[in-house]
Design a protein around this motif. Structure first.
Motif, mmCIF file in Angstrom:
data_model
loop_
_atom_site.group_PDB
_atom_site.id
_atom_site.type_symbol
_atom_site.label_atom_id
_atom_site.label_comp_id
_atom_site.label_asym_id
_atom_site.label_seq_id
_atom_site.Cartn_x
_atom_site.Cartn_y
_atom_site.Cartn_z
ATOM 1 N N SER A 108 10.441 6.520 -3.418
ATOM 2 C CA SER A 108 9.811 5.305 -3.945
ATOM 3 C C SER A 108 10.863 4.263 -4.325
ATOM 4 O O SER A 108 10.677 3.063 -4.104
ATOM 5 C CB SER A 108 8.953 5.656 -5.162
ATOM 6 O OG SER A 108 8.377 4.495 -5.731
ATOM 7 N N ILE B 211 0.818 6.798 -6.621
ATOM 8 C CA ILE B 211 -0.328 7.699 -6.825
ATOM 9 C C ILE B 211 0.108 9.152 -6.663
ATOM 10 O O ILE B 211 -0.265 10.029 -7.450
ATOM 11 C CB ILE B 211 -1.453 7.347 -5.833
ATOM 12 C CG1 ILE B 211 -2.046 5.971 -6.203
ATOM 13 C CG2 ILE B 211 -2.532 8.415 -5.839
ATOM 14 C CD1 ILE B 211 -3.041 5.474 -5.196
ATOM 15 N N ILE B 212 0.936 9.401 -5.620
ATOM 16 C CA ILE B 212 1.415 10.782 -5.403
ATOM 17 C C ILE B 212 2.244 11.247 -6.596
ATOM 18 O O ILE B 212 2.096 12.384 -7.087
ATOM 19 C CB ILE B 212 2.230 10.848 -4.101
ATOM 20 C CG1 ILE B 212 1.319 10.596 -2.900
ATOM 21 C CG2 ILE B 212 2.929 12.193 -3.968
ATOM 22 C CD1 ILE B 212 2.067 10.479 -1.583
ATOM 23 N N ASN C 76 2.016 1.749 -3.515
ATOM 24 C CA ASN C 76 0.922 2.260 -4.348
ATOM 25 C C ASN C 76 0.658 3.727 -4.064
ATOM 26 O O ASN C 76 0.397 4.519 -4.987
ATOM 27 C CB ASN C 76 -0.342 1.435 -4.115
ATOM 28 C CG ASN C 76 -0.191 0.018 -4.665
ATOM 29 O OD1 ASN C 76 0.679 -0.240 -5.493
ATOM 30 N ND2 ASN C 76 -1.031 -0.883 -4.198
ATOM 31 N N ASN C 77 0.698 4.100 -2.774
ATOM 32 C CA ASN C 77 0.457 5.509 -2.428
ATOM 33 C C ASN C 77 1.533 6.415 -3.008
ATOM 34 O O ASN C 77 1.234 7.523 -3.498
ATOM 35 C CB ASN C 77 0.403 5.663 -0.910
ATOM 36 C CG ASN C 77 -0.834 5.022 -0.307
ATOM 37 O OD1 ASN C 77 -1.849 4.841 -1.002
ATOM 38 N ND2 ASN C 77 -0.780 4.677 0.963
ATOM 39 N N ARG D 18 0.828 -1.215 0.000
ATOM 40 C CA ARG D 18 0.000 0.000 0.000
ATOM 41 C C ARG D 18 0.860 1.263 0.000
ATOM 42 O O ARG D 18 0.498 2.248 -0.654
ATOM 43 C CB ARG D 18 -0.907 -0.007 1.225
ATOM 44 C CG ARG D 18 -1.945 -1.140 1.180
ATOM 45 C CD ARG D 18 -3.005 -0.959 2.211
ATOM 46 N NE ARG D 18 -4.015 -2.024 2.137
ATOM 47 C CZ ARG D 18 -5.146 -2.034 2.820
ATOM 48 N NH1 ARG D 18 -5.419 -1.029 3.639
ATOM 49 N NH2 ARG D 18 -6.007 -3.038 2.697
ATOM 50 N N VAL D 19 1.977 1.236 0.742
ATOM 51 C CA VAL D 19 2.865 2.418 0.723
ATOM 52 C C VAL D 19 3.402 2.646 -0.680
ATOM 53 O O VAL D 19 3.456 3.785 -1.176
ATOM 54 C CB VAL D 19 4.001 2.232 1.732
ATOM 55 C CG1 VAL D 19 5.055 3.324 1.565
ATOM 56 C CG2 VAL D 19 3.465 2.247 3.147
#
Length: 502
Positions: free
Chosen positions: A354, A322-323, A318-319, A315-316
């Protein structure tokens, strides 16, 4: 086990009580003690007699050196030495010219030349002449007095009471030795030898006494304890091996073959009357049952934790993506060049974070940390992809050892590389950069990171950019790494020491 061993060794213990080896040992110790006392007393007596004679000789030599030959003084010396009943002992007084000033009527023993009369030890052995010479010089060295002692007189001095019988007595001085007495009984068999130092300390008196002859009774008394010890060891080993050692060996093998998750049942194969070993085997069985239960619970908890950790990292990641996508979307809608550049700067930093997260997540299962080479390679590719159009050909060369770092070190390094690459692209888009990470020579947990580029050389524009923004960011990142960031403006090189995992 204690009662069984006691009953098994009780007959041998009764036999050992009957044995009287201690009497033989006590006799030997008493004999050695008497010999030690005898050699010590003889050394003291001989030293005292030699010192007394040397004093008389020195007094006479000093008188002759001061006033010349004195017949009365010579007569008194002769009377003093004769009072000791020296037998065929002899004395002589010479000056430096070799003239005899005083002496006994007997001829002087051979062994000393005129030049040697004034040199050598105070007390000296003459093995060739079978004499001992006692030397005393006057204070000015002009006169020397010599007293010669034969073997018979030395034997009498070393044994004034005649109590020492059948003893071999000898004197030793360096490589020289003089045999004083040698009874025929010492020619064969073993003997005990002790020594004592005389005055002067370079002379040693040695005394030997023959050991008692070996008889059949003495041999039986000597070897009886060995036979008893061997029998006791054999019986004790048989009993202990059957009742204690073999069960313990089987128990050890059962424990050594234990596999995690299994339940030990060692007492199925072991038969022993020792309740302690039975209790120990039951304890191993209970412990293995508890360990198997706890390992099953820990494995279930670890699997759950692994799934949760994998989900959190997913999830991190993916976040962060997304950012980065949102920043890229806003950058496309921006028309101001400064806004576009600001969005690009932010996107590069998010991409750097990332990249660190992806590499950490990839190495998470093996717990090796973040790979430095893969981190720099992926980060360099990301920076070139988001670089301005004029810097798309900005070359980055990577030279790194196979090293791993923790995530706490990887994040500031990624931001540091991002800042320096961006600074170099702004200063000279057509330049190239070399990034190297090498271990230090003397330490295995430290490496040095070098970022070198002609675009990072010192210039007024570079100084202005550092003062406006980049300098504060670089200083903060070096503080996070707990190491100074060194800059070589002539070569355009930035260097900093980082901590690597072993």
């Amino acid at each position: 086990m204690f009662l069984i061993l006691t009953l098994a060794l009780l007959p041998l213990g009764l036999i050992a009580l009957v044995a009287s080896l201690q009497a033989i040992r006590t006799t030997d110790l008493e004999k050695e003690a008497l010999l030690r006392v005898a050699v010590t007393q003889s050394a003291r007596q001989l030293s005292a007699d030699l010192a007394s004679d040397r004093t008389a000789l020195m007094l006479t030599a000093n008188t002759f050196a001061a006033t010349g030959p004195d017949p009365a003084m010579c007569a008194r010396l002769s009377a003093f030495l004769a009072a000791h009943d020296r037998g065929d002992g002899r004395y002589y007084i010479y000056d430096r010219h070799g003239r005899r000033l005083c002496g006994s009527p007997l001829p002087e023993p051979e062994g000393l030349t005129p030049a040697q009369r004034f040199s050598g030890q105070t007390v000296q052995l003459l093995p060739a002449a079978q004499f001992l010479v006692n030397r005393a010089q006057s204070g000015n060295g002009a006169v020397v007095a010599l007293a010669y002692y034969s073997r018979s007189y030395l034997e009498m001095m070393a044994n004034p009471s005649g109590a020492l019988q059948n003893r071999r007595i000898s004197l030793h001085q360096g490589q020289d030795s003089l045999l004083i007495s040698h009874p025929a009984t010492l020619s064969h068999g073993r003997s005990t030898t002790l020594s004592a130092r005389l005055d002067p300390p370079d002379m040693i008196l040695t005394m030997s006494l023959r050991d008692p002859p070996v008889t059949l009774a003495r041999m039986l008394s000597l070897f009886l304890p060995l036979v008893m010890w061997f029998a006791a060891a054999a019986i004790g080993w048989f009993v202990v091996n059957r009742l204690l050692i073999r069960p313990l060996v089987l128990l050890r093998r059962s424990v050594a073959a234990y596999q995690p998750g299994a339940v030990l049942e060692p007492m199925r194969r072991i038969r022993t009357p020792a309740q302690e070993i039975v209790a120990l085997g039951n304890t191993f069985r209970e412990i293995s049952e508890d360990v198997a239960t706890h390992e099953m619970e820990m494995a279930e908890g670890l699997e759950t934790q692994r799934k949760l950790t994998r989900e959190v990292h997913h999830r991190v990641k993916n976040n962060l993506q997304i950012i980065a996508s949102l920043i890229n979307l806003h950058a496309r809608s921006a028309h101001d060049a400064e806004a576009v550049e600001a969005y690009a700067t932010i996107q590069r930093r998010v991409d750097a974070l990332s990249v660190v997260h992806r590499n950490h997540y990839a190495e998470l299962e093996e717990h090796r940390g973040v790979g430095v080479r893969s981190l720099i390679s992926e980060l360099s590719a990301s920076l070139r992809a988001t670089a301005p159009a004029e810097a798309r050909r900005f070359g980055i060369q990577i030279d790194s050892d196979n090293l791993h770092i923790s995530q706490d070190v990887a994040v500031p390094i990624a931001f540091l590389l991002t800042e320096l690459v961006e600074l170099a692209m702004l200063s000279d888009p057509r330049a190239a950069m070399r990034i190297s990470v090498q271990l230090e020579d003397e330490r295995e947990d430290r490496a040095v990171l070098h970022i070198t580029s002609p675009a990072l050389r010192g210039s007024p524009e570079m100084t202005e950019r550092l003062e406006e923004r980049y300098g504060r960011v670089l200083t903060g990142l070096s503080r996070q790494l707990r190491a100074p960031l060194e800059h070589d403006p002539e070569n355009g090189d930035y260097a900093i020491a980082i901590t690597v995992l072993p």
